[in-house]
Design a protein around this motif. Sequence first.
Motif, PDB file in Angstrom:
ATOM      1  N   THR A  14     -45.752  22.755   8.307  1.00 49.57           N
ATOM      2  CA  THR A  14     -46.357  22.497   6.995  1.00 49.57           C
ATOM      3  C   THR A  14     -45.878  21.160   6.428  1.00 49.57           C
ATOM      4  O   THR A  14     -46.639  20.440   5.778  1.00 49.57           O
ATOM      5  CB  THR A  14     -46.011  23.630   6.015  1.00 49.57           C
ATOM      6  OG1 THR A  14     -46.384  24.880   6.592  1.00 49.57           O
ATOM      7  CG2 THR A  14     -46.748  23.450   4.701  1.00 49.57           C
ATOM      8  N   GLY A  15     -44.605  20.815   6.683  1.00 49.35           N
ATOM      9  CA  GLY A  15     -44.077  19.536   6.211  1.00 49.35           C
ATOM     10  C   GLY A  15     -44.836  18.361   6.805  1.00 49.35           C
ATOM     11  O   GLY A  15     -45.185  17.398   6.103  1.00 49.35           O
ATOM     12  N   LEU A  16     -45.102  18.430   8.116  1.00 48.82           N
ATOM     13  CA  LEU A  16     -45.875  17.379   8.764  1.00 48.82           C
ATOM     14  C   LEU A  16     -47.302  17.352   8.216  1.00 48.82           C
ATOM     15  O   LEU A  16     -47.873  16.278   7.994  1.00 48.82           O
ATOM     16  CB  LEU A  16     -45.903  17.601  10.281  1.00 48.82           C
ATOM     17  CG  LEU A  16     -46.751  16.613  11.093  1.00 48.82           C
ATOM     18  CD1 LEU A  16     -46.248  15.187  10.895  1.00 48.82           C
ATOM     19  CD2 LEU A  16     -46.749  16.989  12.581  1.00 48.82           C
ATOM     20  N   SER A  17     -47.867  18.530   7.978  1.00 51.31           N
ATOM     21  CA  SER A  17     -49.223  18.610   7.412  1.00 51.31           C
ATOM     22  C   SER A  17     -49.287  17.917   6.055  1.00 51.31           C
ATOM     23  O   SER A  17     -50.218  17.149   5.777  1.00 51.31           O
ATOM     24  CB  SER A  17     -49.648  20.072   7.267  1.00 51.31           C
ATOM     25  OG  SER A  17     -49.661  20.732   8.509  1.00 51.31           O
ATOM     26  N   LEU A  18     -48.304  18.185   5.193  1.00 50.86           N
ATOM     27  CA  LEU A  18     -48.273  17.568   3.866  1.00 50.86           C
ATOM     28  C   LEU A  18     -48.187  16.055   3.977  1.00 50.86           C
ATOM     29  O   LEU A  18     -48.883  15.321   3.268  1.00 50.86           O
ATOM     30  CB  LEU A  18     -47.089  18.118   3.064  1.00 50.86           C
ATOM     31  CG  LEU A  18     -46.891  17.557   1.651  1.00 50.86           C
ATOM     32  CD1 LEU A  18     -48.125  17.820   0.792  1.00 50.86           C
ATOM     33  CD2 LEU A  18     -45.649  18.179   1.004  1.00 50.86           C
ATOM     34  N   ALA A  19     -47.341  15.566   4.888  1.00 56.59           N
ATOM     35  CA  ALA A  19     -47.191  14.120   5.071  1.00 56.59           C
ATOM     36  C   ALA A  19     -48.494  13.487   5.553  1.00 56.59           C
ATOM     37  O   ALA A  19     -48.903  12.421   5.065  1.00 56.59           O
ATOM     38  CB  ALA A  19     -46.063  13.836   6.069  1.00 56.59           C
ATOM     39  N   VAL A  20     -49.152  14.129   6.513  1.00 55.65           N
ATOM     40  CA  VAL A  20     -50.419  13.593   7.030  1.00 55.65           C
ATOM     41  C   VAL A  20     -51.488  13.575   5.942  1.00 55.65           C
ATOM     42  O   VAL A  20     -52.211  12.583   5.774  1.00 55.65           O
ATOM     43  CB  VAL A  20     -50.900  14.434   8.240  1.00 55.65           C
ATOM     44  CG1 VAL A  20     -52.335  14.055   8.617  1.00 55.65           C
ATOM     45  CG2 VAL A  20     -49.979  14.230   9.430  1.00 55.65           C
ATOM     46  N   GLY A  37     -39.087  30.423  -4.639  1.00 61.65           N
ATOM     47  CA  GLY A  37     -39.591  30.906  -3.349  1.00 61.65           C
ATOM     48  C   GLY A  37     -38.992  30.219  -2.145  1.00 61.65           C
ATOM     49  O   GLY A  37     -39.145  30.705  -1.020  1.00 61.65           O
ATOM     50  N   GLY A  38     -38.356  29.078  -2.348  1.00 69.11           N
ATOM     51  CA  GLY A  38     -37.750  28.374  -1.228  1.00 69.11           C
ATOM     52  C   GLY A  38     -38.581  27.176  -0.775  1.00 69.11           C
ATOM     53  O   GLY A  38     -39.707  26.948  -1.228  1.00 69.11           O
ATOM     54  N   THR A  39     -37.999  26.420   0.149  1.00 68.00           N
ATOM     55  CA  THR A  39     -38.616  25.175   0.615  1.00 68.00           C
ATOM     56  C   THR A  39     -39.961  25.412   1.299  1.00 68.00           C
ATOM     57  O   THR A  39     -40.922  24.667   1.088  1.00 68.00           O
ATOM     58  CB  THR A  39     -37.671  24.459   1.592  1.00 68.00           C
ATOM     59  OG1 THR A  39     -36.419  24.206   0.940  1.00 68.00           O
ATOM     60  CG2 THR A  39     -38.263  23.130   2.049  1.00 68.00           C
ATOM     61  N   VAL A  40     -40.033  26.453   2.119  1.00 64.57           N
ATOM     62  CA  VAL A  40     -41.272  26.709   2.869  1.00 64.57           C
ATOM     63  C   VAL A  40     -42.432  26.985   1.919  1.00 64.57           C
ATOM     64  O   VAL A  40     -43.511  26.388   2.026  1.00 64.57           O
ATOM     65  CB  VAL A  40     -41.088  27.885   3.852  1.00 64.57           C
ATOM     66  CG1 VAL A  40     -42.421  28.245   4.505  1.00 64.57           C
ATOM     67  CG2 VAL A  40     -40.056  27.535   4.916  1.00 64.57           C
ATOM     68  N   MET A  41     -42.211  27.899   0.948  1.00 62.95           N
ATOM     69  CA  MET A  41     -43.275  28.215  -0.008  1.00 62.95           C
ATOM     70  C   MET A  41     -43.634  26.994  -0.852  1.00 62.95           C
ATOM     71  O   MET A  41     -44.817  26.743  -1.125  1.00 62.95           O
ATOM     72  CB  MET A  41     -42.850  29.371  -0.916  1.00 62.95           C
ATOM     73  CG  MET A  41     -42.909  30.738  -0.263  1.00 62.95           C
ATOM     74  SD  MET A  41     -42.613  32.098  -1.449  1.00 62.95           S
ATOM     75  CE  MET A  41     -44.102  32.027  -2.459  1.00 62.95           C
ATOM     76  N   GLY A  42     -42.626  26.236  -1.257  1.00 63.67           N
ATOM     77  CA  GLY A  42     -42.891  25.045  -2.059  1.00 63.67           C
ATOM     78  C   GLY A  42     -43.731  24.023  -1.310  1.00 63.67           C
ATOM     79  O   GLY A  42     -44.694  23.466  -1.851  1.00 63.67           O
ATOM     80  N   THR A  43     -43.356  23.780  -0.041  1.00 63.56           N
ATOM     81  CA  THR A  43     -44.106  22.819   0.768  1.00 63.56           C
ATOM     82  C   THR A  43     -45.530  23.299   1.005  1.00 63.56           C
ATOM     83  O   THR A  43     -46.488  22.517   0.932  1.00 63.56           O
ATOM     84  CB  THR A  43     -43.408  22.607   2.122  1.00 63.56           C
ATOM     85  OG1 THR A  43     -42.043  22.238   1.906  1.00 63.56           O
ATOM     86  CG2 THR A  43     -44.096  21.509   2.922  1.00 63.56           C
ATOM     87  N   GLU A  44     -45.699  24.585   1.271  1.00 62.34           N
ATOM     88  CA  GLU A  44     -47.038  25.130   1.504  1.00 62.34           C
ATOM     89  C   GLU A  44     -47.901  25.017   0.244  1.00 62.34           C
ATOM     90  O   GLU A  44     -49.093  24.688   0.324  1.00 62.34           O
ATOM     91  CB  GLU A  44     -46.942  26.598   1.936  1.00 62.34           C
ATOM     92  CG  GLU A  44     -46.400  26.777   3.345  1.00 62.34           C
ATOM     93  CD  GLU A  44     -46.324  28.231   3.763  1.00 62.34           C
ATOM     94  OE1 GLU A  44     -46.561  29.112   2.896  1.00 62.34           O
ATOM     95  OE2 GLU A  44     -46.047  28.504   4.941  1.00 62.34           O
ATOM     96  N   TYR A  45     -47.298  25.277  -0.916  1.00 59.06           N
ATOM     97  CA  TYR A  45     -48.066  25.174  -2.161  1.00 59.06           C
ATOM     98  C   TYR A  45     -48.549  23.740  -2.378  1.00 59.06           C
ATOM     99  O   TYR A  45     -49.734  23.512  -2.667  1.00 59.06           O
ATOM    100  CB  TYR A  45     -47.229  25.618  -3.355  1.00 59.06           C
ATOM    101  CG  TYR A  45     -47.862  25.239  -4.686  1.00 59.06           C
ATOM    102  CD1 TYR A  45     -48.881  26.018  -5.239  1.00 59.06           C
ATOM    103  CD2 TYR A  45     -47.480  24.079  -5.375  1.00 59.06           C
ATOM    104  CE1 TYR A  45     -49.490  25.664  -6.434  1.00 59.06           C
ATOM    105  CE2 TYR A  45     -48.083  23.720  -6.573  1.00 59.06           C
ATOM    106  CZ  TYR A  45     -49.079  24.513  -7.094  1.00 59.06           C
ATOM    107  OH  TYR A  45     -49.685  24.142  -8.271  1.00 59.06           O
TER     108      TYR A  45
END
Length: 391
Positions: free
Chosen positions: A295-301, A60-68
């Motif tokens: 989403t990347g920042l959200s995952l890190a936080v 699915g790509g980086t965006v979908m992976g990070t969101e998951y």
Amino acid sequence: MGVPGPVWAVTVAGIAALLLFDYFFHVRKAHTPALREAAVWSAGYVGVALLFGVGVWFFGGTVMGTEYFAGYVTEKALSVDNLFVFLIIIGSFHVPRPDQQKVLLFGITFSLLARTAFIFLGATLINAFAWVFYLFGLILLLTAGNLLKPEETEGRPGDNTVVRIVKRVFPASGTFDGDKLFTTVDGKRVMTPMLLVMVAIGGTDILFALDSIPAIFGLTQNVYLVFTATAFSLLGLRQLYFLIDGLLDRLVYLSYGLAAILAFIGVKLILHALHENNVPFINGGEPVHVIEISTGLSLAVIIGVLVITVLASLFSAKGKAQNVVAAARRHAAEYLDESGEADAAAQERTFRKMLAEEQQMRELPEKYRARIREQRQLMDLLRAAHDKHER
């Protein structure tokens, strides 16, 4: 990115197969999982969830992976918080230890069904009304505030409204009959406490979904990712319960960490709502140009807050005090439980564990010892255990 129907079908079938596997091979025979069993299966379910996430990232790509992964980590943290409530409900009904697995698995199944319904309802509302993001954001901010309130220690969360209604409509026995949901008393068919505890857990699961689903929709609006992250966060929760049972009371700052995460996602949702705004009384119905949180920042936080929260809990004196008190309370209750099938040797081991925990309490700083002495229910429980041992 849309997900094809066959992929949906295979995913749902796989999740259903994992649940059925649990029902037929794990809880069919009542038993208390050993630490090794709980650890192996917990690691297995987490591994399946991570492998699935890698697949999402690859296809699915980086965006979908990070969101998951952001959704999975958030939902997993919320599900661990739910275990606290499960623990209290199970304790308030005095569910025998070997039968707790079945109760937990029912709770997980009901939670998955309830949250799936909420997921599709939420997706429908989001597609139809952009202002729903404001509502979801407000729900999360209110939930974060509630998590910061002092807990009611004398409450009886297992005796909720749904359970009281069921008790009034249907007769119930006062004792368990193995893991049966119904039994016969004086020639009449009545419910057992096993069914009542399942009703209690099912009722609380609906409340859990009210903050869980808005939280994950704040990280991704892809329904497939919302569903799979939620499902995989719930699978393996039963094994995790037995693995970290002794640590649950140690995570004294988890509610603060979850409050911070939910507040962060709530703000993220409101910012997104402003960016997509079409509400007439806000900026004349025009979008408001505000910063959006990636989403990347959200995952890190989310990961950062959880790591800090867990480490602070594990190394705090308050966490150590609360953990030893909870362990002493549990072992005293187990020793006094007349319905258990433990032999004399097992009871003696339980009593010795309680003695060791009492010694640890005596070695705590005075301020914690003073608070412990003020807990009359705990003191009465410990005295009752000593009286029984002397007799």
